[in-house]
Design a protein around this motif. Sequence first.
Motif, PDB file in Angstrom:
ATOM      1  N   PRO A 223       7.570  42.796  62.298  1.00 15.09           N
ATOM      2  CA  PRO A 223       8.059  42.271  61.027  1.00 15.09           C
ATOM      3  C   PRO A 223       6.889  41.835  60.151  1.00 15.09           C
ATOM      4  CG  PRO A 223       8.232  40.591  62.715  1.00 15.09           C
ATOM      5  CD  PRO A 223       7.727  41.839  63.396  1.00 15.09           C
ATOM      6  N   SER A 224       7.061  41.888  58.836  1.00 18.03           N
ATOM      7  CA  SER A 224       6.032  41.351  57.933  1.00 18.03           C
ATOM      8  C   SER A 224       6.719  40.837  56.683  1.00 18.03           C
ATOM      9  CB  SER A 224       5.011  42.436  57.567  1.00 18.03           C
ATOM     10  OG  SER A 224       5.637  43.514  56.905  1.00 18.03           O
TER      11      SER A 224
ATOM     12  N   ARG B 154      14.727  46.241  66.982  1.00 15.18           N
ATOM     13  CA  ARG B 154      14.841  44.928  66.352  1.00 15.18           C
ATOM     14  C   ARG B 154      14.923  45.043  64.831  1.00 15.18           C
ATOM     15  NH1 ARG B 154      12.326  42.329  63.071  1.00 15.18           N
ATOM     16  NH2 ARG B 154      10.828  44.032  62.994  1.00 15.18           N
ATOM     17  N   ARG B 155      15.822  44.299  64.213  1.00 16.71           N
ATOM     18  CA  ARG B 155      15.909  44.255  62.750  1.00 16.71           C
ATOM     19  C   ARG B 155      16.054  42.800  62.327  1.00 16.71           C
ATOM     20  NH1 ARG B 155      14.608  48.738  62.843  1.00 16.71           N
ATOM     21  NH2 ARG B 155      12.840  47.533  62.167  1.00 16.71           N
ATOM     22  N   THR B 156      15.487  42.444  61.193  1.00 17.76           N
ATOM     23  CA  THR B 156      15.742  41.127  60.611  1.00 17.76           C
ATOM     24  C   THR B 156      17.192  41.104  60.148  1.00 17.76           C
ATOM     25  OG1 THR B 156      13.457  40.940  59.869  1.00 17.76           O
ATOM     26  CG2 THR B 156      15.093  39.574  58.723  1.00 17.76           C
TER      27      THR B 156
ATOM     28  N   ARG C 144      20.210  39.484  57.855  1.00 22.14           N
ATOM     29  CA  ARG C 144      20.370  38.715  56.609  1.00 22.14           C
ATOM     30  C   ARG C 144      21.851  38.469  56.407  1.00 22.14           C
ATOM     31  NH1 ARG C 144      16.143  42.560  55.456  1.00 22.14           N
ATOM     32  NH2 ARG C 144      14.192  41.390  55.516  1.00 22.14           N
TER      33      ARG C 144
ATOM     34  N   ARG D 199      16.862  35.637  50.401  1.00 17.36           N
ATOM     35  CA  ARG D 199      16.090  35.940  49.191  1.00 17.36           C
ATOM     36  C   ARG D 199      16.929  36.859  48.305  1.00 17.36           C
ATOM     37  NH1 ARG D 199      10.376  34.873  49.454  1.00 17.36           N
ATOM     38  NH2 ARG D 199       9.639  34.940  51.599  1.00 17.36           N
TER      39      ARG D 199
ATOM     40  N   LEU E 166      15.482  35.178  59.012  1.00 21.23           N
ATOM     41  CA  LEU E 166      14.270  34.415  58.696  1.00 21.23           C
ATOM     42  C   LEU E 166      14.329  33.920  57.253  1.00 21.23           C
ATOM     43  CD1 LEU E 166      11.659  36.899  60.234  1.00 21.23           C
ATOM     44  CD2 LEU E 166      12.613  34.838  61.277  1.00 21.23           C
TER      45      LEU E 166
ATOM     46  N   SER F 177      11.627  32.075  54.683  1.00 21.84           N
ATOM     47  CA  SER F 177      10.338  31.411  54.459  1.00 21.84           C
ATOM     48  C   SER F 177      10.256  30.797  53.067  1.00 21.84           C
ATOM     49  CB  SER F 177       9.181  32.380  54.699  1.00 21.84           C
ATOM     50  OG  SER F 177       9.391  33.587  54.043  1.00 21.84           O
TER      51      SER F 177
ATOM     52  N   SER G 290      15.493  49.592  58.227  1.00 21.20           N
ATOM     53  CA  SER G 290      14.251  49.249  57.540  1.00 21.20           C
ATOM     54  C   SER G 290      13.340  50.481  57.480  1.00 21.20           C
ATOM     55  CB  SER G 290      13.574  48.084  58.272  1.00 21.20           C
ATOM     56  OG  SER G 290      12.497  47.592  57.520  1.00 21.20           O
TER      57      SER G 290
ATOM     58  N   ARG H  18       9.027  52.054  57.463  1.00 23.65           N
ATOM     59  CA  ARG H  18       7.620  51.780  57.755  1.00 23.65           C
ATOM     60  C   ARG H  18       6.764  52.923  57.238  1.00 23.65           C
ATOM     61  NH1 ARG H  18       9.843  47.743  59.050  1.00 23.65           N
ATOM     62  NH2 ARG H  18       9.284  46.286  60.690  1.00 23.65           N
TER      63      ARG H  18
HETATM   64  C1  FMN Z   1       5.946  35.658  57.611  1.00 24.61           C
HETATM   65  C2  FMN Z   1       7.296  36.320  57.395  1.00 24.61           C
HETATM   66  C3  FMN Z   1       8.175  35.773  56.469  1.00 24.61           C
HETATM   67  C4  FMN Z   1       9.429  36.361  56.257  1.00 24.61           C
HETATM   68  N1  FMN Z   1      10.307  35.774  55.374  1.00 24.61           N
HETATM   69  C5  FMN Z   1      11.538  36.323  55.198  1.00 24.61           C
HETATM   70  C6  FMN Z   1      12.485  35.706  54.315  1.00 24.61           C
HETATM   71  O1  FMN Z   1      12.241  34.662  53.718  1.00 24.61           O
HETATM   72  N2  FMN Z   1      13.686  36.316  54.158  1.00 24.61           N
HETATM   73  C7  FMN Z   1      14.011  37.480  54.817  1.00 24.61           C
HETATM   74  O2  FMN Z   1      15.114  37.991  54.641  1.00 24.61           O
HETATM   75  N3  FMN Z   1      13.134  38.071  55.665  1.00 24.61           N
HETATM   76  C8  FMN Z   1      11.917  37.523  55.864  1.00 24.61           C
HETATM   77  N4  FMN Z   1      11.026  38.119  56.726  1.00 24.61           N
HETATM   78  C9  FMN Z   1      11.396  39.389  57.394  1.00 24.61           C
HETATM   79  C10 FMN Z   1      10.820  40.604  56.674  1.00 24.61           C
HETATM   80  O3  FMN Z   1      11.390  40.761  55.399  1.00 24.61           O
HETATM   81  C11 FMN Z   1      11.053  41.834  57.559  1.00 24.61           C
HETATM   82  O4  FMN Z   1      10.315  41.698  58.735  1.00 24.61           O
HETATM   83  C12 FMN Z   1      10.656  43.144  56.882  1.00 24.61           C
HETATM   84  O5  FMN Z   1      11.449  43.382  55.750  1.00 24.61           O
HETATM   85  C13 FMN Z   1      10.801  44.335  57.844  1.00 24.61           C
HETATM   86  O6  FMN Z   1      12.123  44.470  58.290  1.00 24.61           O
HETATM   87  P1  FMN Z   1      12.519  44.371  59.826  1.00 24.61           P
HETATM   88  O7  FMN Z   1      12.086  43.013  60.321  1.00 24.61           O
HETATM   89  O8  FMN Z   1      14.018  44.541  59.861  1.00 24.61           O
HETATM   90  O9  FMN Z   1      11.818  45.469  60.560  1.00 24.61           O
HETATM   91  C14 FMN Z   1       9.787  37.538  56.969  1.00 24.61           C
HETATM   92  C15 FMN Z   1       8.880  38.085  57.898  1.00 24.61           C
HETATM   93  C16 FMN Z   1       7.658  37.477  58.123  1.00 24.61           C
HETATM   94  C17 FMN Z   1       6.719  38.059  59.159  1.00 24.61           C
END
Ligand code: FMN
Length: 343
Positions: A22-23, A120-122, A124, A218, A279, A281, A318, A320
Motif C-alpha cells: 500500500p502507499s 490484499r486491498r484497502t 473504504r 477521502r 485507513l 490518514s 487497484s 500498479r
Molecule cells: C501512509 C498511507 C496513508 C494512507 N491513507 C489513506 C487514507 O487516508 N484513505 C484511504 O482510503 N486510503 C489510504 N491509504 C491506502 C492507499 O490509498 C492504498 O494503499 C492505495 O490506494 C493502493 O491500494 P491498495 O491498498 O488497495 O492496494 C493509505 C496508505 C498509506 C501507506
Amino acid sequence: MSTPMTAEQIARHVVAEAVWAPSVNNTQPWRFVVGRDQVGLHADTERRLEAADPDGREMMISCGAALFTARLALRSLGYIPQAQVLPDPGDPTLVARLSWPGRAAATEFERRLFSQVRRRRTHRGAFDPEPLPQGLLAALRGEAAKDGAALRIVADDGRRAALAAAVQSAERAQELDSSRVRELTRWTPAPGSACADGVPATSYPARPERTDPYFPGRDFARGHGWGLPPLSTALASRATGVVGLLTTAADESADWVNAGQALQRVLLIATAYGAAVALHSQPLELAWLREVIRTELSDAAYPHLVLRIGMVTQVAVSVRREPADVLSFSSGDGGDHAGPGRG
Ligand SMILES: Cc1cc2nc3c(=O)[nH]c(=O)nc-3n(C[C@H](O)[C@H](O)[C@H](O)COP(=O)(O)O)c2cc1C
C-alpha cells in the motif's frame, strides 16, 4: 537444492511483489536498484505529496510497507533477508539495503502471509456487523510490535467518537484547501483511465457509507459521482469496525519506515484471517490535529495511521506500475548511480 537464482532473478521476483504494497494515494513512491548481491530501496521524492506530506513521513511509511513485502518475497524463495534501514546518512532517500545472506525454507505462516500480498486491498466504507475472528487482534498487536511499532485499539466509546470527530474535521478542512484538492486531483484518475498509479474509481464506494461513529473516507470522487455502486440496496446495518492507531515511540525517518513495515504486517495478517482494513490518514496530515491525537488518544506515542478493522466482502480493484518501471541495475551496492534498466 535447485540451481541458485541470480541476483537479477531474485530482484525481479522481489520487486514484482513489493510493488503491491500500500502507499498513500497509491503514489508508489519507490525505486529499486539492483546491485551485485543486494537491492537498494529508494524513496522516489518526485512522488511525495507536497501539500499533504511535506516531511515525507507518509512516503517513508509507504516505502516501509514495500520493504516488508520485499523481505517476505525473499522468504518465499527460501532466502533469509537482511535489511539495513537508512544505511547511508549522506543519502536519506536510500530507505534500505536488502541482501539475502542465508537460506532457510519459509514457514507455513510466512507462506500464508505471502499469499495475501496481491489479494490484499484497502477497504473504504463500512463493515458487516460480524465479529472479528478470535485471536486476530492479539495477533495484529503482537506482529506490529515486531517492527518497533504499536497497534493501539481504541475501544472506549468516548475515545472512538473523539477520533471519528478528528477524521471528520480533517476531511472537511482538506476538502476546502485548494492546494490539497489540486494534489488529490493528480492522484484520482477518471473511470476508465489507463493510469497505473493513483486511486482508481474501482476502489472506493460512490456513496459514503455512514456508520456510528462516522469515519469519512477521502473525497476521491470530488463531486464527479465516480466510484463503485452499492453491493445491495438492502438496508442492512453497517458497522464502523474495530478502531485502532498505529504508532511509534519516536518520530524519526527510521520510525516511519518501521511504521510502514508494521502496517503491511498488520494488513497481510488481517487479510489472511479474512478481515479487511480501512485507513484514514486525514487527521495525521494536519500537524496540530496529529499533536492532539498524540497527547490525548495515544499516550504520547506518535500516531501514523487510523485503522478500522472489520469483516466485509471486498470488490475493490487497484492498479500498479509495471515492476520494470521501478527497477534499475547497478554494478555495485544498490546505491543510486544507475540509469533505468527496463527488460
Ligand atoms: C501512509 C498511507 C496513508 C494512507 N491513507 C489513506 C487514507 O487516508 N484513505 C484511504 O482510503 N486510503 C489510504 N491509504 C491506502 C492507499 O490509498 C492504498 O494503499 C492505495 O490506494 C493502493 O491500494 P491498495 O491498498 O488497495 O492496494 C493509505 C496508505 C498509506 C501507506
